[in-house]
Write a protein that holds these residues in place. Sequence first.
Motif, PDB file in Angstrom:
ATOM      1  N   ALA A   1       0.699  -0.945  -0.199  1.00  0.00           N
ATOM      2  CA  ALA A   1      -0.091  -0.105  -0.078  1.00  0.00           C
ATOM      3  C   ALA A   1       0.848   1.035   0.450  1.00  0.00           C
ATOM      4  O   ALA A   1       2.232   0.874   0.465  1.00  0.00           O
ATOM      5  CB  ALA A   1      -0.714  -0.155   1.002  1.00  0.00           C
ATOM      6  N   GLY A   2       0.235   2.509  -1.031  1.00  0.00           N
ATOM      7  CA  GLY A   2       1.383   3.242  -1.102  1.00  0.00           C
ATOM      8  C   GLY A   2       2.322   3.322  -1.897  1.00  0.00           C
ATOM      9  O   GLY A   2       3.274   4.330  -1.796  1.00  0.00           O
ATOM     10  N   LYS A   3       2.897   2.420  -2.468  1.00  0.00           N
ATOM     11  CA  LYS A   3       4.183   2.490  -3.031  1.00  0.00           C
ATOM     12  C   LYS A   3       3.590   2.528  -4.896  1.00  0.00           C
ATOM     13  O   LYS A   3       2.544   2.215  -5.060  1.00  0.00           O
ATOM     14  CB  LYS A   3       4.722   0.888  -3.540  1.00  0.00           C
TER      15      LYS A   3
ATOM     16  N   PRO B   1       0.272   4.432  -8.758  1.00  0.00           N
ATOM     17  CA  PRO B   1       0.011   3.056  -7.803  1.00  0.00           C
ATOM     18  C   PRO B   1       0.306   2.088  -8.150  1.00  0.00           C
ATOM     19  O   PRO B   1       0.259   1.553  -8.680  1.00  0.00           O
ATOM     20  CB  PRO B   1      -1.283   3.760  -6.361  1.00  0.00           C
TER      21      PRO B   1
ATOM     22  N   ALA C   1      -3.290  -2.966  -5.616  1.00  0.00           N
ATOM     23  CA  ALA C   1      -4.180  -4.032  -4.431  1.00  0.00           C
ATOM     24  C   ALA C   1      -5.420  -4.727  -4.852  1.00  0.00           C
ATOM     25  O   ALA C   1      -6.378  -4.894  -5.135  1.00  0.00           O
ATOM     26  CB  ALA C   1      -5.141  -2.948  -2.832  1.00  0.00           C
TER      27      ALA C   1
ATOM     28  N   GLU D   1       1.396 -11.317  -3.083  1.00  0.00           N
ATOM     29  CA  GLU D   1       0.027 -10.760  -1.443  1.00  0.00           C
ATOM     30  C   GLU D   1      -1.039 -11.319  -2.299  1.00  0.00           C
ATOM     31  O   GLU D   1      -1.251 -11.443  -3.688  1.00  0.00           O
ATOM     32  CB  GLU D   1       0.548  -9.348  -1.879  1.00  0.00           C
TER      33      GLU D   1
END
Length: 329
Positions: free
Chosen positions: A2-4, A27, A30, A79
Amino acid sequence: MAGKVMHAVQFDGYGGGAAGLKHVEVPVPAPKKDEVLLKLEARSLNPVDWKIQKGMLRPLLPSKFPYIPASDIAGEVVEVGSGVKNFKAGDKVVAMLSHTTGGGLAEFAVAKESFTVNRPAEVSAAEAAGLLVAGLTAHQALTQAAGIKLDGSGKPTNILITAASGGVGHYAVQLAKLGNTHVTATCGARNIEFVKSLGADEVLDYKTPDGASLKSPSGRKYDAIIHCATGIPWSTFEPYLSEHGKVIDITPSPRAMFTFAVKKITFSKKQLVPLLLTAKRENLEFLVGLVKEGKLKTVVDSKHPLSKAEDAWAKSMDGHATGKVIVEP
């Protein structure tokens, strides 16, 4: 993750070809409940990718701009979504993305668990990525449309494969020879020995009179024609079809769809069959298994880094790739 952010290649509108591709930072996506996030090791390009950019599939594709193209990917799971049961971080996989949303020309992509398959160590990322649209199209054309049994148990069948050195064609030749088939193939002069090496029994140079007419050198009539080229009218095929012969057209034009309708309405014994890929996970698993066993190979025309994705794009658009165009990290 998250956030990368990650490097990706996208286009903002229709047209522009390779020059219309833009390198951007976006981004990292996810994964939703039923998705896996992959760090990509290879992607393969298909004609449908640049046809979407050209606007040939509007208004259906893409669903919105900007659009990150490419659907055929291989990589490592980093993930998993909360509902994913069959994969874990570290697994090597091959997956197919929806053309509606795309996402392949990027460092990371999310794929549905339902169209993600384990990739054994014997199968490289490039080999696996090539299999998706092209391999599955060849498999569906042969097994479903032409009725070929790939265990060799079917009745002897004569098949013609046009554009046999391309993405779909080079898989179609190899898969057809797993069945009880005699394969005639067409390609350019420079690829005749290559197509023979894939197993074709007879190979025609499409630029010669005999090649343009599609006449079998041994005088055979074709029970099925896997048509991977474009611009050949029904009148060229018809004289060389057997009594119940079929032309299976993987890129049907409006003219081909008209011929399909006419043949249906008039109850013609000879048929034109437009093929639209229905991707199935079990078919992909079957193809990956054949590569693992050495019974099927992905021939790589060229490999390009993501930073030079426009070179791969131009190569695909040129239409003369031998096998698959691959984009690596």
